[in-house]
Design a protein around this motif. Sequence first.
Motif, PDB file in Angstrom:
ATOM      1  N   ASN A   1       0.848  -1.190   0.000  1.00  0.00           N
ATOM      2  CA  ASN A   1       0.000   0.000   0.000  1.00  0.00           C
ATOM      3  C   ASN A   1       0.884   1.242   0.000  1.00  0.00           C
ATOM      4  O   ASN A   1       1.603   1.519   0.969  1.00  0.00           O
ATOM      5  N   LYS A   2       0.850   2.016  -1.090  1.00  0.00           N
ATOM      6  CA  LYS A   2       1.695   3.198  -1.224  1.00  0.00           C
ATOM      7  C   LYS A   2       1.320   4.295  -0.236  1.00  0.00           C
ATOM      8  O   LYS A   2       2.144   5.130   0.120  1.00  0.00           O
ATOM      9  N   GLU A   3       0.053   4.291   0.210  1.00  0.00           N
ATOM     10  CA  GLU A   3      -0.399   5.348   1.100  1.00  0.00           C
ATOM     11  C   GLU A   3       0.326   5.316   2.445  1.00  0.00           C
ATOM     12  O   GLU A   3       0.687   6.345   2.998  1.00  0.00           O
TER      13      GLU A   3
ATOM     14  N   GLU B   1       0.882  -3.484  -6.108  1.00  0.00           N
ATOM     15  CA  GLU B   1       0.867  -2.165  -5.473  1.00  0.00           C
ATOM     16  C   GLU B   1      -0.542  -1.609  -5.523  1.00  0.00           C
ATOM     17  O   GLU B   1      -1.171  -1.565  -6.573  1.00  0.00           O
ATOM     18  N   ASN B   2      -1.028  -1.192  -4.366  1.00  0.00           N
ATOM     19  CA  ASN B   2      -2.400  -0.714  -4.235  1.00  0.00           C
ATOM     20  C   ASN B   2      -2.375   0.711  -3.714  1.00  0.00           C
ATOM     21  O   ASN B   2      -1.779   0.989  -2.677  1.00  0.00           O
TER      22      ASN B   2
ATOM     23  N   GLY C   1      -4.957   2.632  -2.711  1.00  0.00           N
ATOM     24  CA  GLY C   1      -6.130   3.041  -1.945  1.00  0.00           C
ATOM     25  C   GLY C   1      -7.416   2.706  -2.643  1.00  0.00           C
ATOM     26  O   GLY C   1      -8.159   1.848  -2.200  1.00  0.00           O
TER      27      GLY C   1
ATOM     28  N   TRP D   1      -9.501  -6.759  -1.583  1.00  0.00           N
ATOM     29  CA  TRP D   1      -8.633  -5.859  -0.837  1.00  0.00           C
ATOM     30  C   TRP D   1      -8.690  -4.462  -1.446  1.00  0.00           C
ATOM     31  O   TRP D   1      -8.555  -4.286  -2.650  1.00  0.00           O
ATOM     32  N   ARG D   2      -8.896  -3.481  -0.577  1.00  0.00           N
ATOM     33  CA  ARG D   2      -8.866  -2.068  -0.980  1.00  0.00           C
ATOM     34  C   ARG D   2      -7.716  -1.428  -0.201  1.00  0.00           C
ATOM     35  O   ARG D   2      -7.807  -1.232   0.999  1.00  0.00           O
ATOM     36  N   GLY D   3      -6.609  -1.163  -0.902  1.00  0.00           N
ATOM     37  CA  GLY D   3      -5.404  -0.770  -0.185  1.00  0.00           C
ATOM     38  C   GLY D   3      -4.902  -1.960   0.599  1.00  0.00           C
ATOM     39  O   GLY D   3      -4.753  -3.056   0.084  1.00  0.00           O
ATOM     40  N   SER D   4      -4.680  -1.770   1.884  1.00  0.00           N
ATOM     41  CA  SER D   4      -4.234  -2.872   2.741  1.00  0.00           C
ATOM     42  C   SER D   4      -5.354  -3.348   3.655  1.00  0.00           C
ATOM     43  O   SER D   4      -5.102  -3.965   4.685  1.00  0.00           O
TER      44      SER D   4
END
Length: 345
Positions: free
Chosen positions: A35-37, A140-141, A143, A173-176
Motif C-alpha cells: 500500500n503506497k499510502e 501495489e495498491n 487506496g 482488498w482495498r489498499g491494505s
Amino acid sequence: MAVISRGQITIVDLSDGKSINLYLGSNVALTQIYNKENSTYSPNWSASPFLVITPEVYVTGTPTNQISRLKRPPTWKINGSANLATYGATAATAAPYALTIKNNMGSYAQMHVECEVTYVDPDTTAETKAKTSISYAKTENAGQLVCAIAYAPNGTVFKNGAAAKLTAHCDMWRGSTIDSTNVSYKWYKLGSGVWTEITSANAGGVTGYTTNEITIPESAVLNFESFKCEIKDTDPSSGTYNTTVSDIISFADMSDPYQVEITTPQGTTLTSGLTQTTLTTQVWQNGALLSDTFFTGATCRWRKFDKNGVLDTTWGSAGVKTGRSITVTRSEVSVAATFTVEIEK
C-alpha cells in the motif's frame, strides 16, 4: 458411470520407475499487497509467522508424505540465486525442511522459489531427483484500487484422508484493508479449459459458492482441480462500483483412493527393433495393487495427444479407445505422443 481416476504416459519417456511428486506448500497467499499510502505490506512477511514454504514428497504406491526419505536437505534458489540471505531466507536442515522468509518483496515485483530434492527408494536405494517451484507476486495498491486474493486456510492438498474437506477463501482488498461491504461473490471451476460457475445444479458437494469461502470435499478434486473466485463491488457510492476482480487457486489430491499406473513391459521408446508397445492400466489403493477383479464393470477410456499436446480426434473412435490394455505402434507416434486413460465405474 463416473470418472474415478486418471493417468497418463508419454512414449519415448526413458524412465519407467516410480513417479515422484514434489509439492511446495505456502502458509500465506501467493500475492503480497504493498500500500503506497502508508508503505505497508499485507501479509507482512517480516513479522511472525513470516513466510514459510514447506516441501512434501509423494511416491507412487505410497499414500503418505515421504520427505524423510530425502538423501540430503533440499537445494533452494530464489529468483535464480542460491544466496538465500539476500531475501532474508533460512532453510531448515532437518525434516520437514521448511524454508522461512522474513523479508518483504521490497524492490522486486515477483519472487520465484525453486526447490530440488533427491529421493532415495527404501527398497532399491535408487536415487531420483525431483524439482518444482512456487511464485509470489507483489501488487501495489493506491487506496482506491482493488484486487482479489485467494488462499487456502488449511492447505491445498488432500493428504492420506487427513481432511475430508478443505476450504478456499477469497477477499477483495482495498489498499491494505479487506472490503467485505456491498460486494458479491461467484465461484467457478475449471473443466476442459472452460470456467463454469458453480451453482446448486453442478456443485458436486462444494458449498458456500456465493460467499467469500467455499468448502470443497475430497470427492470434488480428481487429481488436480482449479477454482476461481470473482468479487464484484456493488456499492453505488464506491469509486470502483461494478468493478469485478478475481483470483485463482488450485487443489491437489495426493491421497486419491485410486491411483492409476500405466505399465509398458516393452518400454516407452520405439525403435527400428521395437515397432510396438503395450500399455496396461494398473490401479493402486492405499499403497496396494488392486486385483484384476477391480476392472469388472469398469471402462478404461484412452486418448492420444501429439508432441505439441494437441488431442488427436482421429485416433480410435472419435479420439477414444477403450480397454484395460492398448497396443501402440510406431505409426501412431510422430516423435512423441502422450496417452491418457480415464477409468469410469
